[in-house]
Write a protein that holds these residues in place. Structure first.
Motif, PDB file in Angstrom:
ATOM      1  N   UNK A   1      49.458  25.229  32.966  1.00 47.49           N
ATOM      2  CA  UNK A   1      48.877  25.339  31.623  1.00 47.49           C
ATOM      3  C   UNK A   1      50.021  25.502  30.640  1.00 47.49           C
ATOM      4  N   UNK A   2      49.744  25.188  29.385  1.00 44.25           N
ATOM      5  CA  UNK A   2      50.752  25.337  28.345  1.00 44.25           C
ATOM      6  C   UNK A   2      50.117  25.798  27.054  1.00 44.25           C
ATOM      7  N   UNK A   3      50.899  26.498  26.233  1.00 46.15           N
ATOM      8  CA  UNK A   3      50.409  26.962  24.935  1.00 46.15           C
ATOM      9  C   UNK A   3      51.566  26.991  23.947  1.00 46.15           C
ATOM     10  N   UNK A   4      51.271  26.571  22.724  1.00 45.45           N
ATOM     11  CA  UNK A   4      52.263  26.581  21.651  1.00 45.45           C
ATOM     12  C   UNK A   4      51.943  27.683  20.661  1.00 45.45           C
ATOM     13  N   UNK A   5      52.962  28.444  20.298  1.00 43.35           N
ATOM     14  CA  UNK A   5      52.870  29.479  19.278  1.00 43.35           C
ATOM     15  C   UNK A   5      53.949  29.204  18.234  1.00 43.35           C
ATOM     16  N   UNK A   6      53.683  29.623  17.003  1.00 41.67           N
ATOM     17  CA  UNK A   6      54.700  29.601  15.959  1.00 41.67           C
ATOM     18  C   UNK A   6      54.830  31.008  15.396  1.00 41.67           C
ATOM     19  N   UNK A   7      56.052  31.396  15.073  1.00 40.76           N
ATOM     20  CA  UNK A   7      56.301  32.707  14.490  1.00 40.76           C
ATOM     21  C   UNK A   7      56.788  32.535  13.069  1.00 40.76           C
ATOM     22  N   UNK A   8      56.281  33.377  12.165  1.00 44.21           N
ATOM     23  CA  UNK A   8      56.723  33.344  10.777  1.00 44.21           C
ATOM     24  C   UNK A   8      56.459  34.673  10.110  1.00 44.21           C
ATOM     25  N   UNK A   9      57.434  35.186   9.386  1.00 42.73           N
ATOM     26  CA  UNK A   9      57.263  36.480   8.746  1.00 42.73           C
ATOM     27  C   UNK A   9      57.008  37.553   9.783  1.00 42.73           C
ATOM     28  N   UNK A  10      55.885  38.261   9.622  1.00 43.01           N
ATOM     29  CA  UNK A  10      55.546  39.325  10.575  1.00 43.01           C
ATOM     30  C   UNK A  10      54.429  38.908  11.518  1.00 43.01           C
ATOM     31  N   UNK A  11      54.179  37.579  11.632  1.00 40.10           N
ATOM     32  CA  UNK A  11      52.994  37.095  12.343  1.00 40.10           C
ATOM     33  C   UNK A  11      53.348  36.082  13.420  1.00 40.10           C
ATOM     34  N   UNK A  12      52.638  36.186  14.547  1.00 41.99           N
ATOM     35  CA  UNK A  12      52.666  35.161  15.581  1.00 41.99           C
ATOM     36  C   UNK A  12      51.374  34.371  15.490  1.00 41.99           C
ATOM     37  N   UNK A  13      51.493  33.046  15.474  1.00 40.13           N
ATOM     38  CA  UNK A  13      50.331  32.168  15.375  1.00 40.13           C
ATOM     39  C   UNK A  13      50.144  31.430  16.694  1.00 40.13           C
ATOM     40  N   UNK A  14      49.009  31.628  17.336  1.00 36.23           N
ATOM     41  CA  UNK A  14      48.675  30.867  18.530  1.00 36.23           C
ATOM     42  C   UNK A  14      47.995  29.571  18.109  1.00 36.23           C
ATOM     43  N   UNK A  15      48.551  28.429  18.486  1.00 43.81           N
ATOM     44  CA  UNK A  15      48.045  27.177  17.963  1.00 43.81           C
ATOM     45  C   UNK A  15      47.310  26.333  19.002  1.00 43.81           C
ATOM     46  N   UNK A  16      48.001  25.825  19.992  1.00 46.16           N
ATOM     47  CA  UNK A  16      47.381  24.859  20.900  1.00 46.16           C
ATOM     48  C   UNK A  16      47.599  25.294  22.343  1.00 46.16           C
ATOM     49  N   UNK A  17      46.566  25.089  23.142  1.00 42.43           N
ATOM     50  CA  UNK A  17      46.664  25.433  24.556  1.00 42.43           C
ATOM     51  C   UNK A  17      45.879  24.401  25.351  1.00 42.43           C
TER      52      UNK A  17
ATOM     53  N   UNK B   1      48.877  39.059  15.157  1.00 43.48           N
ATOM     54  CA  UNK B   1      48.728  37.900  16.033  1.00 43.48           C
ATOM     55  C   UNK B   1      47.453  37.174  15.634  1.00 43.48           C
ATOM     56  N   UNK B   2      47.633  35.980  15.080  1.00 39.73           N
ATOM     57  CA  UNK B   2      46.526  35.107  14.699  1.00 39.73           C
ATOM     58  C   UNK B   2      46.400  34.065  15.803  1.00 39.73           C
ATOM     59  N   UNK B   3      45.384  34.213  16.647  1.00 41.61           N
ATOM     60  CA  UNK B   3      45.267  33.373  17.842  1.00 41.61           C
ATOM     61  C   UNK B   3      44.364  32.162  17.646  1.00 41.61           C
TER      62      UNK B   3
END
Length: 374
Positions: free
Chosen positions: A266-282, A312-314
């Motif tokens: 399995x795979x998942x992409x996250x992006x980090x910016x400022x004080x937040x981690x964004x969970x995008x695609x899995x 964390x915005x998932x």
């Protein structure tokens, strides 16, 4: 001041755009929008024709708004299909419309950025003129943080509320600190879910953008695409997007593979910016018990703790997040439509806002945290 329409994000200097944006927010940085355009994910043929607006004076960028001329409502996560059907039943055309958003990304952030109110007003005034001329049916601005609200209200836009679920790092030093904040029954459930992953021999491998080459992205893409194919849909993003994203936004990238031995499952992409981690695609090509929860939620929580990120915005959906400690958060979008449709939508949104607020309040009671008496 007269707003200028861009045919491409590359029509504006990247440094000037990012300097005015003035936020560590990956989804509107020049590189992210460039990757979308150069990969073909957003273009006239895909129904996402770039129509970004800027206001310039003496060579200086004073205001900007990411904008797309849309020929459909896919990939937005704020649903206006019923508005479109009603307007077309009345013998009118709903498309094209203008949309200000981070394409395919229901994440909160700035949308209208300006050095002064006059430049922001000029930009909105230009859009008003196009709406009044009938060039589009409506104007939409999605998932903003709120700095634009007063000006949008002054220009007659309508607020719409939604609800997402975000996880907050309350100064935790490790995952067990989060568990200690939860009631005993939920702690037991979380540990059981995580143990199920270990029992299947699955471990996790994180990669930063610097550690991710083209071969890694080719390995990730089938996982991303599988999520859409399972629903009978074509993926929004082509393989080239992820390669370009890593090239232009390398510092933001966090890529995760679930490994069974040396085999990624399995795979998942996250992006980090400022004080937040964004969970995008899995995505996952096989079925594994509890793997989605571990990959998309618990691993992201641990990553936030490890990097000292506060939120964390998932992603957009899921009451299943609520019982795992993701708190209900009100989101907003803004809309301005042709006369006739505008009034009907205003009445609908008045009722909908009350319902969304009540839903959020009720959702709070399902959070897993310990009560003061425990």
């Amino acid at each position: 001041m007269v707003p200028k329409r861009l045919r491409s994000i590359n029509d504006v200097d990247a440094a000037s755009w990012d300097a005015l944006l003035a936020a560590d927010y990956p989804f509107l940085c020049h590189g992210f929008l460039r990757a979308l355009e150069e990969s073909g994910a957003v273009c006239a043929a895909s129904g996402w024709e770039p129509a970004h607006r800027v206001v310039e004076q003496d060579g200086e960028l004073l205001a900007l708004m990411p904008l797309y001329r849309k020929s459909h409502s896919w990939g937005e996560y704020v649903f206006d299909w019923q508005w479109a059907e009603a307007w077309e039943r009345a013998g009118q055309r709903y498309y094209p419309k203008y949309l200000s958003a981070a394409p395919f990304s229901p994440v909160q952030g700035p949308r209208l950025i300006a050095r002064d109110p006059a430049a922001a007003g000029a930009l909105l005034g230009g859009l008003d003129a196009e709406l009044q001329a009938g060039e589009v049916s409506s104007l939409h601005l999605l998932f903003n943080l709120g700095s634009e609200n007063d000006l949008l209200q002054e220009h007659g836009w309508l607020q719409r509320l939604g609800c997402q679920f975000h996880w907050y790092n309350r100064g935790y030093q490790c995952f067990d600190d989060f568990l200690a904040a939860c009631n005993s029954r939920k702690r037991k459930n979380f540990r059981k879910e995580r143990q199920a992953i270990r029992d299947q021999g699955i471990e996790f491998r994180w990669l930063t953008g610097e550690q991710s080459d083209e071969a890694v992205w080719r390995q990730f893409y089938p996982f991303y695409a599988a999520t859409y194919y399972k629903r009978g849909q074509e993926p929004y993003l082509p393989p080239e997007f992820f390669i370009l994203l890593n090239r232009y936004c390398q510092a933001s990238v966090r890529l995760l593979f679930a490994m069974q031995g040396e085999r990624p499952v399995a795979g998942a992409l996250f992006l980090a910016g400022g004080d937040t981690l964004y969970g995008r695609y899995w995505g996952c090509l096989e079925e594994f018990d509890r793997l989605h929860f571990e990959t998309c939620f618990y691993q992201g929580m641990e990553r936030c703790i490890a990097e000292g990120l506060k939120r964390f915005d998932a992603g957009a959906q899921g009451e299943h997040k609520l019982v795992r400690g993701f708190e209900p958060v009100l989101t907003q979008s803004w809309h301005k439509l042709q006369p006739g449709l505008h009034g009907a939508v205003a009445d609908f949104l008045l009722r909908e806002r009350a319902g969304v607020k009540a839903y959020r309040q009720e959702a709070i009671s399902y959070l897993p945290f310990r009560q003061a008496t425990e």
